[in-house]
Design a protein around this motif. Structure first.
Motif, PDB file in Angstrom:
ATOM      1  N   GLN A 157       8.554 -18.701  -4.756  1.00 37.83           N
ATOM      2  CA  GLN A 157       9.275 -19.188  -5.922  1.00 37.83           C
ATOM      3  C   GLN A 157       9.420 -18.059  -6.937  1.00 37.83           C
ATOM      4  O   GLN A 157       8.539 -17.208  -7.067  1.00 37.83           O
ATOM      5  N   VAL A 158      10.545 -18.083  -7.648  1.00 34.84           N
ATOM      6  CA  VAL A 158      10.819 -17.058  -8.649  1.00 34.84           C
ATOM      7  C   VAL A 158      10.602 -17.620 -10.043  1.00 34.84           C
ATOM      8  O   VAL A 158      11.030 -18.736 -10.361  1.00 34.84           O
ATOM      9  N   TYR A 159       9.942 -16.854 -10.884  1.00 30.86           N
ATOM     10  CA  TYR A 159       9.888 -17.104 -12.322  1.00 30.86           C
ATOM     11  C   TYR A 159      10.655 -15.988 -13.012  1.00 30.86           C
ATOM     12  O   TYR A 159      10.606 -14.826 -12.586  1.00 30.86           O
ATOM     13  N   TYR A 160      11.356 -16.340 -14.079  1.00 32.36           N
ATOM     14  CA  TYR A 160      12.062 -15.351 -14.900  1.00 32.36           C
ATOM     15  C   TYR A 160      11.325 -15.234 -16.224  1.00 32.36           C
ATOM     16  O   TYR A 160      11.200 -16.212 -16.968  1.00 32.36           O
ATOM     17  N   SER A 161      10.826 -14.054 -16.526  1.00 31.62           N
ATOM     18  CA  SER A 161      10.028 -13.874 -17.742  1.00 31.62           C
ATOM     19  C   SER A 161      10.855 -14.047 -19.006  1.00 31.62           C
ATOM     20  O   SER A 161      10.315 -14.350 -20.070  1.00 31.62           O
ATOM     21  N   GLY A 162      12.181 -13.835 -18.898  1.00 39.93           N
ATOM     22  CA  GLY A 162      13.037 -13.900 -20.084  1.00 39.93           C
ATOM     23  C   GLY A 162      12.925 -12.691 -20.982  1.00 39.93           C
ATOM     24  O   GLY A 162      13.522 -12.649 -22.048  1.00 39.93           O
ATOM     25  N   THR A 163      12.155 -11.690 -20.542  1.00 37.51           N
ATOM     26  CA  THR A 163      11.929 -10.482 -21.339  1.00 37.51           C
ATOM     27  C   THR A 163      11.983  -9.264 -20.427  1.00 37.51           C
ATOM     28  O   THR A 163      12.186  -9.364 -19.219  1.00 37.51           O
ATOM     29  N   THR A 164      11.756  -8.101 -21.035  1.00 30.44           N
ATOM     30  CA  THR A 164      11.678  -6.848 -20.270  1.00 30.44           C
ATOM     31  C   THR A 164      10.259  -6.560 -19.789  1.00 30.44           C
ATOM     32  O   THR A 164      10.026  -5.561 -19.104  1.00 30.44           O
ATOM     33  N   MET A 165       9.287  -7.386 -20.161  1.00 28.40           N
ATOM     34  CA  MET A 165       7.872  -7.186 -19.832  1.00 28.40           C
ATOM     35  C   MET A 165       7.343  -5.867 -20.400  1.00 28.40           C
ATOM     36  O   MET A 165       6.461  -5.226 -19.819  1.00 28.40           O
ATOM     37  N   CYS A 166       7.881  -5.474 -21.538  1.00 27.89           N
ATOM     38  CA  CYS A 166       7.415  -4.254 -22.194  1.00 27.89           C
ATOM     39  C   CYS A 166       6.684  -4.554 -23.502  1.00 27.89           C
ATOM     40  O   CYS A 166       6.290  -3.631 -24.222  1.00 27.89           O
ATOM     41  N   GLU A 167       6.520  -5.846 -23.836  1.00 29.27           N
ATOM     42  CA  GLU A 167       5.872  -6.220 -25.083  1.00 29.27           C
ATOM     43  C   GLU A 167       4.383  -5.878 -25.042  1.00 29.27           C
ATOM     44  O   GLU A 167       3.779  -5.759 -23.978  1.00 29.27           O
ATOM     45  N   ALA A 168       3.797  -5.729 -26.217  1.00 28.19           N
ATOM     46  CA  ALA A 168       2.366  -5.431 -26.295  1.00 28.19           C
ATOM     47  C   ALA A 168       1.537  -6.575 -25.738  1.00 28.19           C
ATOM     48  O   ALA A 168       0.518  -6.363 -25.071  1.00 28.19           O
ATOM     49  N   GLU A 169       1.950  -7.804 -25.997  1.00 25.63           N
ATOM     50  CA  GLU A 169       1.252  -8.988 -25.499  1.00 25.63           C
ATOM     51  C   GLU A 169       2.215  -9.818 -24.664  1.00 25.63           C
ATOM     52  O   GLU A 169       3.315 -10.126 -25.112  1.00 25.63           O
ATOM     53  N   ILE A 170       1.805 -10.177 -23.454  1.00 21.92           N
ATOM     54  CA  ILE A 170       2.642 -10.956 -22.543  1.00 21.92           C
ATOM     55  C   ILE A 170       2.116 -12.385 -22.476  1.00 21.92           C
ATOM     56  O   ILE A 170       0.919 -12.598 -22.230  1.00 21.92           O
ATOM     57  N   ASP A 171       3.007 -13.349 -22.729  1.00 22.72           N
ATOM     58  CA  ASP A 171       2.644 -14.757 -22.619  1.00 22.72           C
ATOM     59  C   ASP A 171       3.073 -15.254 -21.243  1.00 22.72           C
ATOM     60  O   ASP A 171       4.265 -15.418 -20.965  1.00 22.72           O
ATOM     61  N   TYR A 172       2.110 -15.490 -20.352  1.00 28.68           N
ATOM     62  CA  TYR A 172       2.398 -15.865 -18.982  1.00 28.68           C
ATOM     63  C   TYR A 172       2.862 -17.311 -18.844  1.00 28.68           C
ATOM     64  O   TYR A 172       3.143 -17.761 -17.731  1.00 28.68           O
ATOM     65  N   SER A 173       2.934 -18.049 -19.937  1.00 28.14           N
ATOM     66  CA  SER A 173       3.411 -19.427 -19.866  1.00 28.14           C
ATOM     67  C   SER A 173       4.856 -19.551 -20.329  1.00 28.14           C
ATOM     68  O   SER A 173       5.445 -20.629 -20.242  1.00 28.14           O
ATOM     69  N   LYS A 174       5.432 -18.469 -20.826  1.00 28.08           N
ATOM     70  CA  LYS A 174       6.828 -18.514 -21.254  1.00 28.08           C
ATOM     71  C   LYS A 174       7.740 -18.153 -20.095  1.00 28.08           C
ATOM     72  O   LYS A 174       7.298 -17.745 -19.024  1.00 28.08           O
ATOM     73  N   GLY A 175       9.025 -18.280 -20.313  1.00 29.42           N
ATOM     74  CA  GLY A 175       9.988 -17.973 -19.280  1.00 29.42           C
ATOM     75  C   GLY A 175      10.483 -19.221 -18.579  1.00 29.42           C
ATOM     76  O   GLY A 175      10.299 -20.338 -19.062  1.00 29.42           O
ATOM     77  N   PHE A 176      11.084 -19.013 -17.416  1.00 30.36           N
ATOM     78  CA  PHE A 176      11.754 -20.092 -16.703  1.00 30.36           C
ATOM     79  C   PHE A 176      11.435 -20.018 -15.214  1.00 30.36           C
ATOM     80  O   PHE A 176      11.299 -18.916 -14.663  1.00 30.36           O
TER      81      PHE A 176
END
Length: 314
Positions: A33-52
């Motif tokens: 299954q694919v998840y889309y982070s909705g970001t570039t994954m370059c942020e200082a803090e990554i929220d693993y519950s966000k995205g689609f």
């Protein structure tokens, strides 16, 4: 209305670029299954519950991504290695980087739509290692924008999307076929060119080697018949170009000199490389690096050393 579904891939799959780092499972596949982070994954803090897609838990909030999964992230803001490293830390089994820029020929053909304020680009970038990718174990691909956009649209509708990343072995047999990409001015490959010939001789017919050279298409860069645009970087009226190795367009070694040496090596391979070993190509190339290639490539402006080495290599 929901977005249209992604078009089915061809028998060869979606066009993509594979990373030059990570460990692909050659001869195997990853289907998750694919998840889309909705970001570039370059942020200082990554929220693993966000995205689609967002999967609501008992408390009414999106649950973290559940391993194993394939993570899609946007291109930009940091290196490919940094993105994949963070996705790997999040539990991804594979990574898809969705390009955010259209190829110019796809825009002209009407198959890709650029985002507002975004220019197109001539070539899809290479997913190169930034020098720190030795710790990356998961494989990753760069998807062209027109394909990535359709997959993202499905995921944003909270649809479940499954992707298969596969690595076929086209013709398994009793030899290894491999390729080497370089340039006569590439300092990183010189030690390899000097020292690997004995290994080729030892491997013999159990391998089949083909060298390739990186040359810029002068027509694509508007150098054709226009010396003012690219100057000494090109040969043949601007058709074939290379970067100036010493960084001085007024004197010293030019890009055109690199093109000439490239052609010489291709010619040697054409005559002596049909067996996939190319002993005389290795003899020439290793001697050239050893005898002609010191002190900022002086031999590229004077063919006397190349002529001498060709005679030594017979």
């Amino acid at each position: 209305l929901p977005p249209p579904p992604p078009p089915p891939p061809s028998a060869e799959g979606y066009d993509h670029r594979e990373a030059l780092f990570g460990i692909p499972p050659y001869g195997g596949e990853i289907s998750q299954q694919v998840y889309y982070s909705g970001t570039t994954m370059c942020e200082a803090e990554i929220d693993y519950s966000k995205g689609f897609p967002c999967v609501l838990g008992q408390v009414g909030a999106c649950e973290p991504w559940k391993s194993p999964f394939i993570l899609m992230v946007d291109r930009g803001d940091c290196t490919f290695v940094a993105k994949v490293r963070r996705a790997q830390a999040a539990g991804a089994a594979g990574v898809l980087i969705g390009d955010t820029m259209c190829q110019c020929d796809a825009v002209s053909a009407g198959t890709c739509t650029s985002d507002p304020g975004m220019a197109c680009e001539t070539f899809e970038p290479i997913m190169a290692d930034d020098g720190s990718g030795a710790d990356i174990t998961v494989p990753s691909f760069l998807l062209f924008k027109q394909d990535a956009d359709l997959i993202k649209a499905q995921l944003k509708q909270n649809s479940i999307v499954q992707v298969k990343m596969s690595w076929a072995i086209p013709a398994p047999d009793d030899r290894v076929e491999w390729e080497f990409w370089s340039s006569p001015s590439d300092t990183y490959s010189k030690n390899f060119e000097k020292t690997f010939a004995p290994a080729i001789e030892a491997l013999g017919a159990s391998q089949f080697f083909t060298p390739h050279y990186n040359i810029y298409d002068g027509v694509a860069y508007d150098c054709h018949n226009n010396d003012l645009t690219c100057g000494t970087r090109c040969s043949n009226h601007g058709n074939y170009c290379a970067l100036d190795p010493d960084g001085d367009l007024e004197k010293g070694v030019s890009g055109a000199d690199v093109v000439v040496e490239t052609l010489r090596r291709l010619c040697i391979w054409q005559h002596y490389g049909a067996d996939g070993i190319g002993a005389k190509w290795w003899a020439y190339t290793s001697r050239f690096v050893d005898e002609c290639d010191e002190a900022n490539f002086p031999s590229l402006t004077d063919t006397a050393c190349a002529d001498k080495v060709m005679k030594e290599a017979k």
